[in-house]
Design a protein around this motif. Structure first.
Motif, PDB file in Angstrom:
ATOM      1  N   ASP A  61       0.826  -1.209   0.000  1.00 50.95           N
ATOM      2  CA  ASP A  61       0.000   0.000   0.000  1.00 50.95           C
ATOM      3  C   ASP A  61       0.859   1.258   0.000  1.00 50.95           C
ATOM      4  O   ASP A  61       1.655   1.479   0.897  1.00 50.95           O
ATOM      5  CB  ASP A  61      -0.933   0.003   1.219  1.00 50.95           C
ATOM      6  N   GLY A  62       0.695   2.073  -1.039  1.00 46.82           N
ATOM      7  CA  GLY A  62       1.432   3.316  -1.147  1.00 46.82           C
ATOM      8  C   GLY A  62       2.744   3.182  -1.896  1.00 46.82           C
ATOM      9  O   GLY A  62       3.382   4.174  -2.197  1.00 46.82           O
ATOM     10  N   THR A  63       3.156   1.961  -2.204  1.00 49.66           N
ATOM     11  CA  THR A  63       4.385   1.744  -2.966  1.00 49.66           C
ATOM     12  C   THR A  63       4.056   0.980  -4.240  1.00 49.66           C
ATOM     13  O   THR A  63       4.124   1.523  -5.327  1.00 49.66           O
ATOM     14  CB  THR A  63       5.427   0.988  -2.127  1.00 49.66           C
ATOM     15  N   LEU A  64       3.706  -0.297  -4.111  1.00 51.62           N
ATOM     16  CA  LEU A  64       3.291  -1.057  -5.302  1.00 51.62           C
ATOM     17  C   LEU A  64       1.933  -0.596  -5.790  1.00 51.62           C
ATOM     18  O   LEU A  64       1.672  -0.555  -6.980  1.00 51.62           O
ATOM     19  CB  LEU A  64       3.237  -2.555  -4.997  1.00 51.62           C
ATOM     20  N   SER A  65       1.060  -0.292  -4.864  1.00 47.12           N
ATOM     21  CA  SER A  65      -0.283   0.172  -5.189  1.00 47.12           C
ATOM     22  C   SER A  65      -0.469   1.583  -4.626  1.00 47.12           C
ATOM     23  O   SER A  65      -0.092   1.832  -3.478  1.00 47.12           O
ATOM     24  CB  SER A  65      -1.320  -0.761  -4.558  1.00 47.12           C
ATOM     25  N   PRO A  66      -1.038   2.487  -5.417  1.00 47.60           N
ATOM     26  CA  PRO A  66      -1.364   3.797  -4.834  1.00 47.60           C
ATOM     27  C   PRO A  66      -2.330   3.605  -3.671  1.00 47.60           C
ATOM     28  O   PRO A  66      -3.109   2.647  -3.656  1.00 47.60           O
ATOM     29  CB  PRO A  66      -2.039   4.537  -5.985  1.00 47.60           C
ATOM     30  N   ARG A 108      -3.443 -12.642  -2.578  1.00 54.11           N
ATOM     31  CA  ARG A 108      -4.514 -12.437  -3.549  1.00 54.11           C
ATOM     32  C   ARG A 108      -4.256 -11.189  -4.395  1.00 54.11           C
ATOM     33  O   ARG A 108      -4.376 -11.217  -5.612  1.00 54.11           O
ATOM     34  CB  ARG A 108      -5.847 -12.320  -2.793  1.00 54.11           C
ATOM     35  N   LYS A 109      -3.850 -10.099  -3.748  1.00 52.43           N
ATOM     36  CA  LYS A 109      -3.606  -8.846  -4.465  1.00 52.43           C
ATOM     37  C   LYS A 109      -2.395  -8.955  -5.389  1.00 52.43           C
ATOM     38  O   LYS A 109      -2.423  -8.475  -6.513  1.00 52.43           O
ATOM     39  CB  LYS A 109      -3.361  -7.691  -3.477  1.00 52.43           C
ATOM     40  N   VAL A 110      -1.338  -9.558  -4.930  1.00 56.75           N
ATOM     41  CA  VAL A 110      -0.123  -9.638  -5.723  1.00 56.75           C
ATOM     42  C   VAL A 110      -0.286 -10.661  -6.845  1.00 56.75           C
ATOM     43  O   VAL A 110       0.027 -10.374  -7.995  1.00 56.75           O
ATOM     44  CB  VAL A 110       1.112  -9.950  -4.846  1.00 56.75           C
ATOM     45  N   VAL A 111      -0.790 -11.830  -6.545  1.00 56.63           N
ATOM     46  CA  VAL A 111      -0.952 -12.871  -7.565  1.00 56.63           C
ATOM     47  C   VAL A 111      -2.007 -12.457  -8.573  1.00 56.63           C
ATOM     48  O   VAL A 111      -1.851 -12.671  -9.775  1.00 56.63           O
ATOM     49  CB  VAL A 111      -1.302 -14.236  -6.924  1.00 56.63           C
ATOM     50  N   GLU A 112      -3.063 -11.808  -8.108  1.00 62.12           N
ATOM     51  CA  GLU A 112      -4.149 -11.377  -9.001  1.00 62.12           C
ATOM     52  C   GLU A 112      -3.650 -10.425 -10.086  1.00 62.12           C
ATOM     53  O   GLU A 112      -4.080 -10.477 -11.211  1.00 62.12           O
ATOM     54  CB  GLU A 112      -5.237 -10.682  -8.165  1.00 62.12           C
TER      55      GLU A 112
END
Length: 114
Positions: A61-66, A108-112
């Motif tokens: 959160d905030g790095t890989l994903s905004p 789930r978030k990364v693999v998805e």
């Protein structure tokens, strides 16, 4: 709180950012924001050039994903996904994703998206 604020707070708390070794005065936020590619090349480049393996540790959160309004809305942007895919193609590069999320949600978030 964004990545820049986190880095500034962390490094400030660690006493790691100084204008020079003699006066040991912490740098201002303006000076921190001016750290760029040349600083990386000068300080970390030689270490990376002489290593046989590379480890990359990234927060979700905030790095890989905004940052998102709701945690379930957070996604990895396609540009970031492409960079991760390129890095993961190197056998000597290990990528680790850290987060305050549950391991199941993070997987789930990364693999998805990766």
């Amino acid at each position: 709180m964004d990545v820049g604020a986190w880095v500034q707070g962390f490094l400030g708390a660690m006493g790691a950012i100084y204008t020079d070794q003699q006066d040991e005065q912490p740098r201002t936020e303006e000076a921190i924001s001016k750290i760029g590619q040349g600083d990386f090349d000068r300080n970390l480049g030689p270490l990376v050039d002489h290593c046989s393996r590379l480890g990359v540790i990234l927060d979700f959160d905030g790095t890989l994903s905004p940052l998102a309004r709701k945690p379930e809305l957070a996604i990895i942007p396609s540009e970031t996904k492409r960079v991760l895919e390129r890095l993961s193609a190197y056998s000597d590069c290990k990528i680790t994703v850290i987060s305050g999320r549950s391991i199941e949600d993070l997987q789930r978030k990364v693999v998805e998206y990766w």
